[in-house]
Design a protein around this motif. Structure first.
Motif, PDB file in Angstrom:
ATOM      1  N   ALA A   9     185.033  31.013 -20.372  1.00 11.60           N
ATOM      2  CA  ALA A   9     184.624  32.344 -20.822  1.00 11.60           C
ATOM      3  C   ALA A   9     183.806  33.067 -19.772  1.00 11.60           C
ATOM      4  O   ALA A   9     183.813  34.288 -19.691  1.00 11.60           O
ATOM      5  CB  ALA A   9     183.829  32.239 -22.121  1.00 11.60           C
ATOM      6  N   GLU A  10     183.087  32.302 -18.966  1.00 15.70           N
ATOM      7  CA  GLU A  10     182.243  32.913 -17.952  1.00 15.70           C
ATOM      8  C   GLU A  10     183.017  33.179 -16.653  1.00 15.70           C
ATOM      9  O   GLU A  10     182.795  34.183 -15.979  1.00 15.70           O
ATOM     10  CB  GLU A  10     181.067  31.973 -17.651  1.00 15.70           C
ATOM     11  CG  GLU A  10     180.200  31.677 -18.852  1.00 15.70           C
ATOM     12  CD  GLU A  10     179.361  32.863 -19.255  1.00 15.70           C
ATOM     13  OE1 GLU A  10     178.915  32.902 -20.406  1.00 15.70           O
ATOM     14  OE2 GLU A  10     179.147  33.757 -18.416  1.00 15.70           O
ATOM     15  N   HIS A  11     183.939  32.276 -16.304  1.00 21.27           N
ATOM     16  CA  HIS A  11     184.703  32.406 -15.065  1.00 21.27           C
ATOM     17  C   HIS A  11     186.180  32.131 -15.334  1.00 21.27           C
ATOM     18  O   HIS A  11     186.711  31.090 -14.966  1.00 21.27           O
ATOM     19  CB  HIS A  11     184.170  31.419 -14.018  1.00 21.27           C
ATOM     20  CG  HIS A  11     182.698  31.563 -13.767  1.00 21.27           C
ATOM     21  ND1 HIS A  11     182.160  32.605 -13.055  1.00 21.27           N
ATOM     22  CD2 HIS A  11     181.647  30.808 -14.163  1.00 21.27           C
ATOM     23  CE1 HIS A  11     180.837  32.477 -13.006  1.00 21.27           C
ATOM     24  NE2 HIS A  11     180.508  31.396 -13.679  1.00 21.27           N
ATOM     25  N   PRO A  12     186.870  33.029 -16.002  1.00 16.51           N
ATOM     26  CA  PRO A  12     188.261  32.804 -16.367  1.00 16.51           C
ATOM     27  C   PRO A  12     189.156  32.673 -15.147  1.00 16.51           C
ATOM     28  O   PRO A  12     189.060  33.470 -14.208  1.00 16.51           O
ATOM     29  CB  PRO A  12     188.626  34.062 -17.178  1.00 16.51           C
ATOM     30  CG  PRO A  12     187.647  35.092 -16.739  1.00 16.51           C
ATOM     31  CD  PRO A  12     186.383  34.360 -16.413  1.00 16.51           C
ATOM     32  N   LEU A  28     184.023  43.167 -21.807  1.00 17.69           N
ATOM     33  CA  LEU A  28     183.847  42.568 -23.122  1.00 17.69           C
ATOM     34  C   LEU A  28     182.795  41.465 -23.073  1.00 17.69           C
ATOM     35  O   LEU A  28     181.934  41.373 -23.954  1.00 17.69           O
ATOM     36  CB  LEU A  28     185.180  42.007 -23.622  1.00 17.69           C
ATOM     37  CG  LEU A  28     185.152  41.270 -24.971  1.00 17.69           C
ATOM     38  CD1 LEU A  28     184.699  42.209 -26.084  1.00 17.69           C
ATOM     39  CD2 LEU A  28     186.524  40.688 -25.278  1.00 17.69           C
ATOM     40  N   LEU A  29     182.837  40.656 -22.030  1.00 20.30           N
ATOM     41  CA  LEU A  29     181.859  39.580 -21.876  1.00 20.30           C
ATOM     42  C   LEU A  29     180.447  40.146 -21.780  1.00 20.30           C
ATOM     43  O   LEU A  29     179.515  39.622 -22.406  1.00 20.30           O
ATOM     44  CB  LEU A  29     182.186  38.753 -20.634  1.00 20.30           C
ATOM     45  CG  LEU A  29     181.195  37.648 -20.270  1.00 20.30           C
ATOM     46  CD1 LEU A  29     181.064  36.640 -21.405  1.00 20.30           C
ATOM     47  CD2 LEU A  29     181.623  36.958 -18.978  1.00 20.30           C
ATOM     48  N   LEU A 298     188.416  33.163 -26.645  1.00 21.32           N
ATOM     49  CA  LEU A 298     187.808  33.975 -25.592  1.00 21.32           C
ATOM     50  C   LEU A 298     186.410  33.470 -25.241  1.00 21.32           C
ATOM     51  O   LEU A 298     186.003  33.491 -24.071  1.00 21.32           O
ATOM     52  CB  LEU A 298     187.723  35.433 -26.038  1.00 21.32           C
ATOM     53  CG  LEU A 298     189.037  36.214 -26.053  1.00 21.32           C
ATOM     54  CD1 LEU A 298     188.831  37.577 -26.698  1.00 21.32           C
ATOM     55  CD2 LEU A 298     189.603  36.373 -24.648  1.00 21.32           C
ATOM     56  N   PHE A 299     185.681  33.007 -26.257  1.00 20.40           N
ATOM     57  CA  PHE A 299     184.298  32.559 -26.065  1.00 20.40           C
ATOM     58  C   PHE A 299     184.114  31.188 -26.721  1.00 20.40           C
ATOM     59  O   PHE A 299     183.524  31.078 -27.798  1.00 20.40           O
ATOM     60  CB  PHE A 299     183.327  33.570 -26.689  1.00 20.40           C
ATOM     61  CG  PHE A 299     183.518  34.985 -26.208  1.00 20.40           C
ATOM     62  CD1 PHE A 299     183.002  35.391 -24.985  1.00 20.40           C
ATOM     63  CD2 PHE A 299     184.226  35.903 -26.972  1.00 20.40           C
ATOM     64  CE1 PHE A 299     183.177  36.690 -24.543  1.00 20.40           C
ATOM     65  CE2 PHE A 299     184.408  37.203 -26.538  1.00 20.40           C
ATOM     66  CZ  PHE A 299     183.887  37.596 -25.312  1.00 20.40           C
ATOM     67  N   PRO A 300     184.610  30.122 -26.089  1.00 24.33           N
ATOM     68  CA  PRO A 300     184.565  28.793 -26.722  1.00 24.33           C
ATOM     69  C   PRO A 300     183.161  28.320 -27.067  1.00 24.33           C
ATOM     70  O   PRO A 300     182.991  27.549 -28.010  1.00 24.33           O
ATOM     71  CB  PRO A 300     185.215  27.887 -25.667  1.00 24.33           C
ATOM     72  CG  PRO A 300     186.027  28.802 -24.809  1.00 24.33           C
ATOM     73  CD  PRO A 300     185.295  30.094 -24.779  1.00 24.33           C
TER      74      PRO A 300
END
Length: 351
Positions: A9-12, A28-29, A298-300
């Motif tokens: 989620a931080e570094h896709p 979005l993040l 998207l945000f595990p």
């Protein structure tokens, strides 16, 4: 389900439409982080774990007190539901939703997975992390590898013998097959011990064996062999069914990336392959928050109670970018998933 999943989620990884990796995801993040939705909810999880533990202890006490009576089987469905709650907590621990401390998260996962369920936390972690990294990717997602079920026509055409019959009828057989999932999860855990490093293997094996011994001891000292077998069969079948109902709507029938096609960025890879299930508080509880599957992927590492708060932000962002955001009611989500499996088996029914 470990911290590596949260890092996605931080570094896709990957890029989309020639953009910098994650560029359509970055706004979005920032919004989600600024609203505090990635902060842990230690108190919420402490209450969840405590209430579930007390409920499990109550059921165990009830089994012992009722003793050798068929009335004890009424507690098997209750224990199955509590087992699913236990599995949801182990799932969240592996995703670093409960704590950022990896050691504490692993301890919570081992207690809820290995000890309370007889299901290997390490095996699930490895499998589930690979799923999160590449959902519905036929070459990389272990959840869509051809096994008892198949998910593409390419997989179906190679089926023969009994497996061919299974594929022809897999839509009708899906929920009956989930009745075996509780036992299958335990078997996979023991099989995975060979893969694990010696120290990890010793801890996991000890907890798995402890679970089986304690479970058998409780039943065999409380009731006759016949009643014990009936209780275990009912409990494990309903536990598997509950988990199957929670996981079935999430990805089946959704987009499957072309292994030889364009590499999707994090946002598209997670949104296009996932389906949300609409519903109220009861649905959130029954599905363990997995009904917000898009937000979860998207945000595990986002705590479960924050997923519903992130949903309108994610939906609006997808609409702004023109990315389809899939939602369905509970029954409709099952219908869509089963329709996909039925269509996959169609060529074998007319051959």
């Amino acid at each position: 389900m470990s911290q590596s999943a949260a890092v996605l989620a931080e570094h896709p990884p990957g890029a989309s439409d020639g953009q910098t990796a994650g560029s359509d995801f970055a706004p979005l993040l920032r919004t989600v982080r600024n609203q505090g939705l990635l902060k842990r909810r230690h108190g919420w999880y402490a209450r969840e774990i405590a209430v579930n533990a007390l409920a499990v202890a109550g059921v165990v006490t009830g089994v012992a007190l009722i003793g050798n009576s068929w009335w004890s089987l009424l507690l098997a469905p209750v224990l199955a539901v509590l087992g699913a709650r236990t599995a949801f907590t182990g799932h969240d621990a592996g995703h670093s939703q409960i704590t950022a401390d990896k050691s504490v998260g692993r301890l919570i996962g081992l207690l809820h997975g290995n000890l309370l369920l007889g299901m290997s936390y390490s095996w699930w972690n490895d499998k589930h992390n690979r799923h999160h990294a590449n959902p519905n990717h036929i070459d990389k997602d272990p959840d869509v590898v051809a096994d008892v079920l198949v998910f593409t026509s390419e997989q179906a055409k190679d089926r023969a013998g009994f497996r061919r019959w299974l594929t022809r009828n897999q839509a009708w057989l899906f929920f009956p097959l989930t009745l075996l999932e509780g036992v299958a999860l335990k078997v996979h855990g023991f099989q995975d011990l060979r893969r694990q490093p010696p120290r990890e293997r010793a801890v996991e094996a000890l907890l798995l064996v402890t679970h089986i011994v304690a479970y058998a001891t409780l039943l065999l000292t409380s009731m006759s062999l016949g009643k014990a077998l009936a209780f275990a069969a009912l409990h494990q079948a309903l536990f598997g069914l509950h988990l199957g109902m929670a996981f079935a709507p999430n990805h089946k029938g959704m987009e499957m990336p072309d292994p030889d096609g364009e590499r999707w960025g994090h946002l598209r890879r997670q949104v296009l392959t996932s389906r949300n299930v609409r519903g109220a508080v009861t649905t959130d509880w029954f599905l363990g928050g997995l009904n917000y599957q898009i937000e979860h992927h998207l945000f595990p590492s986002m705590p479960r109670p924050h997923l519903r708060l992130a949903q309108p932000l994610v939906r609006a962002h997808c609409q702004e970018l023109g990315i389809p955001y899939a939602e369905a009611g509970l029954v409709a989500s099952y219908r869509q998933a089963l329709r996909h499996m039925h269509e996959v088996g169609e060529p074998l029914r007319v051959a």
